[in-house]
Design a protein around this motif. Sequence first.
Motif, short mmCIF file in Angstrom:
data_model
loop_
_atom_site.label_atom_id
_atom_site.label_comp_id
_atom_site.label_asym_id
_atom_site.label_seq_id
_atom_site.Cartn_x
_atom_site.Cartn_y
_atom_site.Cartn_z
N VAL A 1 31.74 47.52 40.24
CA VAL A 1 31.02 46.49 39.48
C VAL A 1 31.52 45.13 39.93
O VAL A 1 32.73 44.86 39.92
CB VAL A 1 31.21 46.64 37.97
CG1 VAL A 1 30.54 45.49 37.23
CG2 VAL A 1 30.65 47.98 37.49
N ILE A 2 30.61 44.28 40.35
CA ILE A 2 30.95 42.89 40.72
C ILE A 2 30.37 41.99 39.64
O ILE A 2 29.17 42.04 39.34
CB ILE A 2 30.36 42.53 42.09
CG1 ILE A 2 30.94 43.46 43.17
CG2 ILE A 2 30.66 41.07 42.43
CD1 ILE A 2 30.31 43.26 44.54
N VAL A 3 31.21 41.14 39.06
CA VAL A 3 30.80 40.29 37.95
C VAL A 3 30.76 38.84 38.42
O VAL A 3 31.76 38.30 38.90
CB VAL A 3 31.76 40.42 36.76
CG1 VAL A 3 31.30 39.51 35.61
CG2 VAL A 3 31.83 41.86 36.29
N ILE B 1 18.07 41.59 30.64
CA ILE B 1 18.85 42.50 29.80
C ILE B 1 20.34 42.20 29.99
O ILE B 1 20.77 41.77 31.06
CB ILE B 1 18.55 43.98 30.16
CG1 ILE B 1 19.05 44.93 29.08
CG2 ILE B 1 19.13 44.34 31.51
CD1 ILE B 1 18.24 44.85 27.82
N GLY B 2 21.12 42.41 28.93
CA GLY B 2 22.55 42.14 29.00
C GLY B 2 23.36 43.40 29.17
O GLY B 2 22.85 44.53 29.08
N MET C 1 21.71 43.11 38.41
CA MET C 1 21.65 42.92 36.97
C MET C 1 21.63 41.43 36.68
O MET C 1 22.46 40.68 37.19
CB MET C 1 22.87 43.56 36.31
CG MET C 1 22.92 43.41 34.83
SD MET C 1 22.02 44.71 34.02
CE MET C 1 22.73 46.15 34.77
N GLU C 2 20.69 40.98 35.89
CA GLU C 2 20.56 39.57 35.58
C GLU C 2 20.02 39.44 34.16
O GLU C 2 18.98 40.00 33.82
CB GLU C 2 19.62 38.88 36.57
CG GLU C 2 19.23 37.46 36.22
CD GLU C 2 20.42 36.53 36.14
OE1 GLU C 2 20.68 36.01 35.04
OE2 GLU C 2 21.07 36.32 37.18
N ALA C 3 20.76 38.72 33.30
CA ALA C 3 20.34 38.56 31.91
C ALA C 3 19.10 37.69 31.79
O ALA C 3 18.29 37.87 30.87
CB ALA C 3 21.48 37.98 31.09
N LEU D 1 23.93 49.17 29.20
CA LEU D 1 23.13 47.99 28.94
C LEU D 1 22.91 47.80 27.45
O LEU D 1 23.07 48.73 26.65
CB LEU D 1 21.79 48.10 29.66
CG LEU D 1 21.86 48.36 31.17
CD1 LEU D 1 20.46 48.33 31.77
CD2 LEU D 1 22.76 47.36 31.85
N SER D 2 22.51 46.59 27.07
CA SER D 2 22.33 46.29 25.66
C SER D 2 21.16 47.03 25.04
O SER D 2 21.06 47.09 23.81
CB SER D 2 22.15 44.77 25.47
OG SER D 2 21.07 44.29 26.25
#
Length: 224
Positions: A62-64, A35-36, A1-3, A51-52
């Motif tokens: 989940v790794i942030v 996407i956020g 996941m990458e904004a 997701l947004s």
Amino acid sequence: MEAAPLPLVPQLGPEMAAVCAALHRRGGADLVTGIGVAALRGTVAVTGVELSDGRFLPADTVIVGIGATPNTAWLAGSTLALHDGVLCDDGCATALPQVVAVGDVARVGGTRAEHWTSATEQPRVAVANLLAGRTRETAGSLPYFWSDQYGARIQFAGRRQDGDGVRIAEGELTDGTPGEGGFLALYERDGRTTAVLSVNRPRPFMRARRELARGGSRPQPAAL
């Protein structure tokens, strides 16, 4: 996941960021970009990511990793110049006499480098200048980072800027991904090498990194 549109775009630029993103696809991972995250769902444990755009991705873990913001709030209202960190000259000295800054919070010579090398190399210069009462030495260390992804060693050094050209100096790309022997890419501006990127070419990278450091590719001093 990458904004952002691609991971590592600010550091590598869109062309080489796309090459490194291809490692995810080659490794069997689904890379979701642009996407956020709206929320993490679950009660006792996480069950998914919302997701947004309304999509829901089931997840057990989940790794942030969202980067860092320099903690300068406690300096608000002081006479120190602040802009994405504490503004310093090339020698880690602020505009205030007998005040220096180092590490992640310091914007030295126009650049704030979030890497452990800043915290280990800058103090020697900062203390020397503090004792001298003026800037006699400069912190000219070259920004550097590395990452192991899907069995590939990614290494980067230098200061890439928008508009820099990039070319493959060694190795090759196969369908947009690093070939079996990896590659070495050079970023260039006005006939000068500004940065170097390698995938699975550690020895050529170290040579290029040393040459780049000797070349003295430096940022412009910050205005204090």
